[in-house]
Design an enzyme around this catalytic site. Structure first.
Site, PDB file in Angstrom:
ATOM      1  N   HIS A 164       0.863  -1.421   0.042  1.00  0.00           N
ATOM      2  CA  HIS A 164      -0.124  -0.058  -0.560  1.00  0.00           C
ATOM      3  C   HIS A 164       0.457   1.247   0.107  1.00  0.00           C
ATOM      4  O   HIS A 164       0.710   2.072  -0.867  1.00  0.00           O
ATOM      5  CB  HIS A 164      -1.094  -0.126   1.218  1.00  0.00           C
ATOM      6  CG  HIS A 164      -1.154   0.913   1.599  1.00  0.00           C
ATOM      7  ND1 HIS A 164      -2.777   1.893   0.816  1.00  0.00           N
ATOM      8  CD2 HIS A 164      -1.265   1.990   2.388  1.00  0.00           C
ATOM      9  CE1 HIS A 164      -3.093   3.100   1.207  1.00  0.00           C
ATOM     10  NE2 HIS A 164      -2.206   3.254   2.394  1.00  0.00           N
ATOM     11  N   HIS A 169       0.936   5.296  -2.135  1.00  0.00           N
ATOM     12  CA  HIS A 169       2.112   6.741  -1.353  1.00  0.00           C
ATOM     13  C   HIS A 169       2.779   7.047  -2.421  1.00  0.00           C
ATOM     14  O   HIS A 169       3.131   8.270  -2.634  1.00  0.00           O
ATOM     15  CB  HIS A 169       1.550   7.187   0.031  1.00  0.00           C
ATOM     16  CG  HIS A 169       0.880   6.766   0.291  1.00  0.00           C
ATOM     17  ND1 HIS A 169      -0.139   7.918   0.906  1.00  0.00           N
ATOM     18  CD2 HIS A 169       0.508   6.009   1.396  1.00  0.00           C
ATOM     19  CE1 HIS A 169      -1.295   7.197   1.153  1.00  0.00           C
ATOM     20  NE2 HIS A 169      -1.243   5.999   2.031  1.00  0.00           N
ATOM     21  N   GLU A 209      -6.037   9.958   0.453  1.00  0.00           N
ATOM     22  CA  GLU A 209      -5.650   8.861   0.126  1.00  0.00           C
ATOM     23  C   GLU A 209      -7.441   7.806  -0.888  1.00  0.00           C
ATOM     24  O   GLU A 209      -7.390   6.641  -1.394  1.00  0.00           O
ATOM     25  CB  GLU A 209      -6.785   7.328   1.953  1.00  0.00           C
ATOM     26  CG  GLU A 209      -5.478   7.427   3.308  1.00  0.00           C
ATOM     27  CD  GLU A 209      -4.756   6.491   2.553  1.00  0.00           C
ATOM     28  OE1 GLU A 209      -4.853   5.799   1.827  1.00  0.00           O
ATOM     29  OE2 GLU A 209      -3.806   6.860   3.006  1.00  0.00           O
ATOM     30  N   SER A 228      -3.802   1.239  -4.773  1.00  0.00           N
ATOM     31  CA  SER A 228      -2.999  -0.048  -4.312  1.00  0.00           C
ATOM     32  C   SER A 228      -4.168  -0.798  -3.618  1.00  0.00           C
ATOM     33  O   SER A 228      -4.213  -1.869  -3.144  1.00  0.00           O
ATOM     34  CB  SER A 228      -2.683   0.664  -2.701  1.00  0.00           C
ATOM     35  OG  SER A 228      -3.625   0.924  -2.285  1.00  0.00           O
TER      36      SER A 228
HETATM   37  N1  H2B Z   1       0.454   4.551  10.128  1.00  0.00           N
HETATM   38  C1  H2B Z   1       0.898   3.689   8.783  1.00  0.00           C
HETATM   39  N2  H2B Z   1       1.491   4.071   9.089  1.00  0.00           N
HETATM   40  N3  H2B Z   1       1.103   4.867   7.499  1.00  0.00           N
HETATM   41  C2  H2B Z   1      -0.714   5.452   6.811  1.00  0.00           C
HETATM   42  O1  H2B Z   1      -0.843   5.431   5.988  1.00  0.00           O
HETATM   43  C3  H2B Z   1      -1.348   6.285   7.882  1.00  0.00           C
HETATM   44  C4  H2B Z   1      -1.117   6.203   9.434  1.00  0.00           C
HETATM   45  N4  H2B Z   1      -2.395   7.194   7.665  1.00  0.00           N
HETATM   46  N5  H2B Z   1      -1.507   6.233  10.401  1.00  0.00           N
HETATM   47  C5  H2B Z   1      -3.202   7.442   8.700  1.00  0.00           C
HETATM   48  C6  H2B Z   1      -2.812   7.158  10.051  1.00  0.00           C
HETATM   49  C7  H2B Z   1      -4.278   8.170   7.901  1.00  0.00           C
HETATM   50  O2  H2B Z   1      -4.852   7.238   8.046  1.00  0.00           O
HETATM   51  C8  H2B Z   1      -4.875  10.040   8.798  1.00  0.00           C
HETATM   52  C9  H2B Z   1      -4.392  10.643   9.025  1.00  0.00           C
HETATM   53  O3  H2B Z   1      -5.429   8.792  10.108  1.00  0.00           O
HETATM   54 FE    FE Z   2      -2.465   5.326   3.282  1.00  0.00          FE
END
Ligand code: H2B
Ligand code: FE
Length: 306
Positions: A164, A169, A209, A228
């Site tokens: 993912h 990203h 996202e 993803s």
């Molecule tokens: N943590 C990690 N490791 N990867 C992410 O993509 C992620 C996260 N996204 N913490 C964040 C939260 C996002 O879903 C929002 C800001 O809560």
């Molecule tokens: Fe993410």
């Protein structure tokens, strides 16, 4: 109670506030009954906890099974990118030379980002608390997991994994206008109230996202949850069981729909005119909540851009 505003990435912990699964996972995680998997996931997650910003990210010697899973995910997605991914993704993707038989190391990826947009990758042990995660974006740092999802269902993961992070990203962060959009959300999160953090989390969710962008008469994906996931990409275009998702304009001042990490495909996508337009809208929201201390901060040589 708002914690002190971090002044640099060193003030943000990548291990103190992990919200997602612990080492024991839980019954709704596909790896719950697989002790070997749990051990392996913990071993890789623990590597992140000892990493200090600025040091090289530890390499993981991925197993044949982990490479199999990565290869399957990559192979199913590459066929959809030409028709479903935004042009910025398709362009940046070429910089990374992803191959099905090699899981890229976070260190190699971070080096490419440093040279393109000046972003950094920092390893993290799991789903990080939204405040810490969003604060990281202010310092152009993307917290990334390094372990691989469970192999029983390669097309599904209940938590972020390397497939993912890398396919969703990383290529987007090599695009300057997208990187700017993510940076704005990060800046707004510094010293933000709990209520504002939650709103920013939703803004992040519906853009970084699950965001979509207009390209002529087409709608293309730029959100990592789309890029993803073969199922989510197809759902965005074709709907599911005859029901099409809705596309709405992004207005960061409006209340955002409820979000869940578990609810299946999105019913509503936010459609951006362009990254520059979305960043401008987010910046105007950010200005409305930004703390005066943050205005005078310097982000590694670049003052805040509002
Ligand atoms: N943590 C990690 N490791 N990867 C992410 O993509 C992620 C996260 N996204 N913490 C964040 C939260 C996002 O879903 C929002 C800001 O809560
Ligand atoms: Fe993410």
């Amino acid at each position: 109670s708002v914690p002190p505003i971090p002044k640099s990435i060193h003030d943000i912990s990548n291990g103190d506030h992990i919200l997602g699964f612990g080492a024991d996972l839980s019954e709704d995680h596909p790896g719950y009954y697989d002790n070997e998997y749990k051990k392996r996931r913990s071993y890789i997650a623990d590597l992140a906890k000892i990493h200090k910003p600025g040091e090289p990210i530890p390499c993981v010697d991925y197993s044949a099974e982990e490479i199999r899973v990565w290869g399957l995910v990559l192979d199913t997605l590459v066929d959809l990118y030409p028709t479903h991914a935004c042009k910025e993704y398709i362009d940046s993707y070429k910089l990374f030379n992803f191959k099905p038989n090699h899981i890229p190391q976070l260190q190699e990826l971070s080096e490419v980002l440093e040279q393109t947009t000046g972003w950094h990758i920092r390893p993290v042990a799991g789903l990080l608390h939204p405040r810490d995660f969003l604060n990281g974006l202010a310092f152009r740092t993307f917290h990334s997991t390094q372990y691989v999802r469970h192999g029983s269902n390669p097309m599904y993961t209940p938590e972020p994994d390397i497939c993912h992070e890398v396919l969703g990203h990383v290529p987007m962060l090599a695009d300057p206008e997208f990187a700017d959009l993510a940076w704005v959300i990060g800046q707004a999160s510094l010293g933000a109230s709990e209520k504002d953090i939650w709103h920013l989390t939703k803004l992040y969710w519906y853009t970084v996202e699950f965001g979509t962008v207009k390209e002529g008469s087409e709608i293309r994906a730029f959100g990592a949850g789309l890029l993803s996931s073969i199922g989510e990409l197809k759902h965005m275009r074709e709907g599911t069981d005859g029901v099409m998702p809705e596309f709405v304009e992004l207005d960061p001042f409006k209340k955002m729909p409820k979000m869940s990490y578990k609810d299946g495909y999105q019913k509503k996508y936010f459609l951006c005119e362009s990254f520059a337009d979305a960043a401008a809208k987010l910046r105007s929201y950010s200005r409305s909540i930004l703390k005066p201390e943050v205005m005078s901060m310097n982000f590694g040589g670049t003052p805040i851009q509002l």
